[in-house]
Scaffold this active site. Structure first.
Site, PDB file in Angstrom:
ATOM      1  N   TYR A  15      26.250 -93.454  17.958  1.00 55.11           N
ATOM      2  CA  TYR A  15      26.949 -93.659  19.228  1.00 55.11           C
ATOM      3  C   TYR A  15      27.048 -92.388  20.067  1.00 55.11           C
ATOM      4  O   TYR A  15      27.467 -92.443  21.230  1.00 55.11           O
ATOM      5  CB  TYR A  15      28.379 -94.162  18.965  1.00 55.11           C
ATOM      6  CG  TYR A  15      28.443 -95.492  18.260  1.00 55.11           C
ATOM      7  CD1 TYR A  15      28.114 -96.664  18.929  1.00 55.11           C
ATOM      8  CD2 TYR A  15      28.827 -95.580  16.928  1.00 55.11           C
ATOM      9  CE1 TYR A  15      28.177 -97.898  18.291  1.00 55.11           C
ATOM     10  CE2 TYR A  15      28.892 -96.806  16.272  1.00 55.11           C
ATOM     11  CZ  TYR A  15      28.565 -97.953  16.961  1.00 55.11           C
ATOM     12  OH  TYR A  15      28.615 -99.172  16.331  1.00 55.11           O
ATOM     13  N   HIS A  20      29.377 -95.112  26.378  1.00 54.10           N
ATOM     14  CA  HIS A  20      30.775 -95.334  26.005  1.00 54.10           C
ATOM     15  C   HIS A  20      31.432 -94.062  25.486  1.00 54.10           C
ATOM     16  O   HIS A  20      32.651 -94.005  25.347  1.00 54.10           O
ATOM     17  CB  HIS A  20      30.841 -96.424  24.927  1.00 54.10           C
ATOM     18  CG  HIS A  20      31.919 -97.439  25.132  1.00 54.10           C
ATOM     19  ND1 HIS A  20      32.588 -97.624  26.329  1.00 54.10           N
ATOM     20  CD2 HIS A  20      32.460 -98.360  24.275  1.00 54.10           C
ATOM     21  CE1 HIS A  20      33.472 -98.598  26.202  1.00 54.10           C
ATOM     22  NE2 HIS A  20      33.419 -99.054  24.972  1.00 54.10           N
ATOM     23  N   PHE A  66      37.192 -95.711  16.142  1.00 53.62           N
ATOM     24  CA  PHE A  66      36.378 -96.590  16.972  1.00 53.62           C
ATOM     25  C   PHE A  66      37.202 -97.002  18.192  1.00 53.62           C
ATOM     26  O   PHE A  66      38.430 -97.022  18.168  1.00 53.62           O
ATOM     27  CB  PHE A  66      35.826 -97.796  16.213  1.00 53.62           C
ATOM     28  CG  PHE A  66      34.709 -97.412  15.275  1.00 53.62           C
ATOM     29  CD1 PHE A  66      33.415 -97.256  15.747  1.00 53.62           C
ATOM     30  CD2 PHE A  66      34.965 -97.165  13.931  1.00 53.62           C
ATOM     31  CE1 PHE A  66      32.389 -96.867  14.891  1.00 53.62           C
ATOM     32  CE2 PHE A  66      33.945 -96.781  13.069  1.00 53.62           C
ATOM     33  CZ  PHE A  66      32.648 -96.626  13.557  1.00 53.62           C
ATOM     34  N   ASN A  68      38.089 -99.608  19.899  1.00 56.89           N
ATOM     35  CA  ASN A  68      39.082-100.685  19.978  1.00 56.89           C
ATOM     36  C   ASN A  68      40.437-100.316  19.389  1.00 56.89           C
ATOM     37  O   ASN A  68      41.424-101.006  19.650  1.00 56.89           O
ATOM     38  CB  ASN A  68      38.563-101.942  19.278  1.00 56.89           C
ATOM     39  CG  ASN A  68      37.358-102.536  19.987  1.00 56.89           C
ATOM     40  OD1 ASN A  68      36.835-101.978  20.945  1.00 56.89           O
ATOM     41  ND2 ASN A  68      36.922-103.682  19.521  1.00 56.89           N
ATOM     42  N   ASP A  93      34.840 -93.655  30.057  1.00 58.02           N
ATOM     43  CA  ASP A  93      33.724 -94.144  30.861  1.00 58.02           C
ATOM     44  C   ASP A  93      34.212 -95.238  31.809  1.00 58.02           C
ATOM     45  O   ASP A  93      35.108 -96.006  31.469  1.00 58.02           O
ATOM     46  CB  ASP A  93      32.616 -94.676  29.952  1.00 58.02           C
ATOM     47  CG  ASP A  93      33.123 -95.772  29.008  1.00 58.02           C
ATOM     48  OD1 ASP A  93      34.096 -95.521  28.274  1.00 58.02           O
ATOM     49  OD2 ASP A  93      32.567 -96.881  29.029  1.00 58.02           O
ATOM     50  N   ASN A 114      38.403-101.640  26.309  1.00 57.32           N
ATOM     51  CA  ASN A 114      39.053-101.868  25.016  1.00 57.32           C
ATOM     52  C   ASN A 114      39.820-100.652  24.506  1.00 57.32           C
ATOM     53  O   ASN A 114      40.838-100.808  23.823  1.00 57.32           O
ATOM     54  CB  ASN A 114      38.023-102.312  23.977  1.00 57.32           C
ATOM     55  CG  ASN A 114      37.544-103.726  24.218  1.00 57.32           C
ATOM     56  OD1 ASN A 114      38.277-104.564  24.749  1.00 57.32           O
ATOM     57  ND2 ASN A 114      36.300-104.003  23.843  1.00 57.32           N
TER      58      ASN A 114
END
Length: 212
Positions: A15, A20, A66, A68, A93, A114
């Site tokens: 990632y 993101h 993460f 969320n 972002d 999220n």
């Protein structure tokens, strides 16, 4: 005044370069400026750095939960150090802003992001500061998830990096609580205008339109 600078993203090499993770890129750039290492802190579920700047203590945080579950990390650190929501800046972002631009705002809804959604839930309020780094929109709502989890094109990444550098100039104002000044510095820093496409000399190349 801002005491806690939070950059949102997802942990892991897969990632690292995705859109993101723009918030992670911003906090990493600030850590380099301040010459402080981001180190894992299990109590706060993230990478943390503490610095003394302008005679004040400030914290940098990259949640490692993460996206969320970002609020779990933010709330844990904020509660321990008694940092109020209005003393927190969350960098993330933003689909609705083009790459190369950044916007500072206070409060408001999570707008479907999220990471912000969970921070709202864990802090019990939306009354914290946000720095929105433009990543652009794919144009179709159904493609948003794939868009944010992919790497930006090279020129887009360069534009985002330029916006990060320019917005870092407002950090002294953010630390001093001069939010109007910080907002003016960030919002009046316009990205460079794109260069017009090079015209091919007569007879050179195809007459077909370029691919989108």
């Amino acid at each position: 005044m801002i005491k806690l600078f939070v950059g949102l993203g997802n942990p892991g090499p897969e990632y690292e370069a995705t859109r993101h993770n723009a918030g992670f890129w911003w906090v990493e750039a600030l850590a380099r400026d301040w010459k402080v290492p981001l180190l894992p802190e299990r109590s706060y579920h993230g990478l943390v750095a503490r610095a003394s700047v302008q005679g004040r203590s400030a914290w940098l945080l990259q949640p490692q939960t993460f996206m969320n579950l970002s609020g779990k990390s933010v709330a844990a650190l904020a509660r321990f150090y008694k940092i109020a929501p209005q003393e927190i800046l969350v960098v993330h972002d933003e689909l609705d802003i083009v790459p190369g631009e950044a916007k500072l705002k206070f409060g408001g809804s999570h707008a479907g992001h999220n990471g912000l959604r969970d921070i709202h839930a864990q802090l019990g309020t939306g009354d914290y500061w946000r720095l929105r780094l433009g990543i652009g929109h794919p144009g179709v709502k159904s493609e948003v998830v794939g868009w944010v989890l992919k790497k930006p094109l090279r020129e887009q990444r360069e534009a985002i990096d330029d916006a990060i550098v320019r917005s870092l100039h407002a950090v002294p104002a953010l630390l001093a609580g001069e939010m109007d000044k910080a907002m003016q510095q960030i919002h009046t820093s316009k990205p460079p205008r794109p260069k017009p496409p090079r015209r091919a000399p007569p007879g050179e190349g195809s007459t077909a339109p370029p691919a989108g």
